[in-house]
Structure formats: C-alpha cells, structure tokens
Enzyme design. Structure first.
Site, mmCIF file in Angstrom:
data_model
loop_
_atom_site.group_PDB
_atom_site.id
_atom_site.type_symbol
_atom_site.label_atom_id
_atom_site.label_comp_id
_atom_site.label_asym_id
_atom_site.label_seq_id
_atom_site.Cartn_x
_atom_site.Cartn_y
_atom_site.Cartn_z
ATOM 1 C CG ASP A 9 -8.343 -4.209 -3.877
ATOM 2 O OD1 ASP A 9 -8.322 -3.457 -2.865
ATOM 3 O OD2 ASP A 9 -7.770 -5.413 -3.526
ATOM 4 C CG LEU A 10 -4.016 0.353 -3.643
ATOM 5 C CD1 LEU A 10 -3.389 0.901 -5.140
ATOM 6 C CD2 LEU A 10 -3.999 1.540 -2.663
ATOM 7 C CG ASP A 11 -3.291 -2.331 0.014
ATOM 8 O OD1 ASP A 11 -2.638 -1.668 -0.542
ATOM 9 O OD2 ASP A 11 -3.899 -1.987 0.951
ATOM 10 C CB THR A 17 0.227 -1.837 0.040
ATOM 11 O OG1 THR A 17 -0.894 -2.368 -0.653
ATOM 12 C CG2 THR A 17 0.839 -0.828 -0.369
ATOM 13 C CE LYS A 45 -3.085 -10.893 1.068
ATOM 14 N NZ LYS A 45 -2.567 -11.738 -0.085
ATOM 15 N N GLY A 46 -8.111 -6.786 2.695
ATOM 16 C CA GLY A 46 -9.571 -6.287 2.334
ATOM 17 C C GLY A 46 -10.258 -5.771 3.668
ATOM 18 N NE ARG A 49 -5.558 2.185 9.664
ATOM 19 C CZ ARG A 49 -5.435 3.480 9.478
ATOM 20 N NH1 ARG A 49 -5.323 4.252 10.562
ATOM 21 N NH2 ARG A 49 -5.310 4.327 8.366
ATOM 22 C CB SER A 114 -8.521 1.292 -1.817
ATOM 23 O OG SER A 114 -7.540 0.876 -0.744
ATOM 24 C CB ALA A 115 -10.878 -1.498 2.693
ATOM 25 C CG ASN A 118 -2.171 4.781 4.708
ATOM 26 O OD1 ASN A 118 -2.111 5.959 5.215
ATOM 27 N ND2 ASN A 118 -2.513 3.730 5.734
ATOM 28 C CE LYS A 145 -12.778 -3.182 -1.059
ATOM 29 N NZ LYS A 145 -11.067 -3.234 -1.653
ATOM 30 C CD GLU A 169 -11.074 -6.571 -3.540
ATOM 31 O OE1 GLU A 169 -10.037 -7.355 -3.204
ATOM 32 O OE2 GLU A 169 -11.677 -5.380 -2.915
ATOM 33 C CG ASP A 170 -5.838 -8.776 -3.066
ATOM 34 O OD1 ASP A 170 -6.685 -7.915 -2.986
ATOM 35 O OD2 ASP A 170 -5.143 -8.972 -2.183
#
Ligand code: B16
Ligand code: MG
Length: 219
Positions: A9-11, A17, A45-46, A49, A114-115, A118, A145, A169-170
């Site tokens: 996962d990214l963020d 971020t 989170k995840g 938008r 990533s969701a 960006n 997700k 994942e976080d």
C-alpha cells in the site's frame, strides 16, 4: 507458503501522506462546519476520495448535489496536491527503503496497490519507482478497498498467484482487501484496527525480510 511477490500500500506504509490527506479533509470540513478529528480520520484511511467525502458529509446536516460533491472533492484534491509537492525521499517511512531493497535483492517481484489517484506523483517524488515492478492505483480499477480488485490486479500484472503474495497495509479496509484476495497480510499500526492481519507490526521500522520469512514459516 512460497513468496513470489510483495505488494505495498502507499499511504501509511511507504510514506505518511495520511497526514496530508488529514490536513486537506480537515480544512474542507472546517469550512463546511462539519466536526472532524483524527479519530474519525482513521476510518477514511484506504477509502477512495469520494467514499471519504461521503462519510464526512454524513457528519453534517446539509444535503449536497452530485455536482457540489464533485467540486468539494476537487477542492480537497487541489489542496492535497499542493501539500504533496513538498514530498522528497526523506519522507519515506523508517526502514521502508531498506526493506524494499532487501525484497528486490531476494529476487521477489514487487507491486504497489493504492487507492490514491495521486500515487504515481508520490512515488516519483519519493524516488522509489525503480523498486516497484508494477503500480496499480485508483485510476486503473473499478472497485476501491475493501474490495480485493486493486491487490488482485497487481498480482495479475506481476503474473504471480495471489496465494504466493504478501500484502502490506496500514488501513483496516486494506487488510480486508488483502485477505479477500487470498494473500498473506501484514498490518502496520494498531492491532485494534488491524485484527484481520496475519502479522501486525507497530510501525515500518519493524519490517525486515528475515522476520517476514520467519513469521510465514511459523504459520
Ligand atoms: P486520492 P492508499 C488512499 O491511499 C488513502 O489511504 C486514502 O486516505 C485516500 O482517500 C485515498 O488513497 C484516495 O486518494 O484522493 O489521492 O485519490 O492508502 O490506498 O495508498
Ligand atoms: Mg494506506
């Protein structure tokens, strides 16, 4: 279990971020006089938008048309994009770069799930593009997700069966996505939110290739 791929996962895993998303949503919520705090932010989170915006607007009493919602989401995103301009390699979370390099050295394939629309900008600014064999973001999948689509698409692009993949994942919604995809899940954060994960670590500094292998062997 044989590991052939690690999907990040990214963020909240590669970089924080999550803090910038929080700041941008908070500014929008304040403007709309909607209560919004860090604890509420955990649920976002995840999430995509638009799903995040829906949850925030539910906390207020005012109805918004579809067009107004699109404008609000675009406003939050503009603010978020300003904030991420500051990102540089020093914003990689502790231990992440060395873990990503260890995984590569072990000959394991790597992907990003990533969701975030960006995601490409963020990984370029972090200078980790070379450590990822594939990047799947919200623009490339239909379902967000906790649907497993983003992780399954990454596995497919890497040509690795999901049962040979580890997802990291976080977010609770992200761990759910990894488990529904049939992968081994590493959760980064609190056990309270990530109880479905196979292995939970408090933060990324605890992420090492040797420990991961050990954990999977002990299963
Ligand atoms: P954007 P991840 C997710 O990224 C974030 O965790 C979530 O808070 C955000 O709403 C979502 O991306 C959408 O981001 O507005 O940039 O498209 O954790 O899946 O990497
Ligand atoms: Mg995340």
């Amino acid at each position: 279990m044989k590991i052939d791929a690690v999907i990040y996962d990214l963020d909240g895993v590669i970089t924080d971020t999550a803090e910038y998303h929080f700041m941008a949503w908070k500014a929008l919520a304040d403007e709309l006089h909607i209560p919004f705090d860090r604890s509420f932010n955990e649920q976002l989170k995840g999430l995509s938008r638009m799903d995040s915006l829906e949850l925030i607007l539910q906390q207020g009493n005012e109805p918004f048309s579809e067009e107004e919602k699109q404008l609000l989401a675009a406003k939050k995103n503009e603010h978020y994009q300003e904030l991420i301009q500051k990102i540089s390699p020093k914003d990689l979370l502790p231990g992440v770069e060395s873990f990503m390099k260890e995984v590569k050295r072990a000959g394991i394939k790597t992907g990003l799930a990533s969701a975030s629309k960006n995601a490409q900008t963020v990984i370029e600014r972090l200078q980790v593009t070379d450590l990822l064999d594939t990047v799947v973001d919200a623009a490339k999948v239909e379902k967000g997700k906790p649907d497993p689509e983003v992780f399954l698409t990454a596995a497919d692009q890497l040509d690795v069966p999901p049962s040979h993949c580890v997802g990291i994942e976080d977010a609770g919604s992200g761990v759910q996505a990894i488990k529904s995809a049939g992968m081994y899940a590493v959760g980064v954060g609190s056990k309270e939110f990530l109880s479905q994960a196979d292995w939970v670590i408090a933060d990324t500094s605890q992420l090492t290739w040797d420990d991961l292998i050990q954990r999977i062997r002990e299963q």
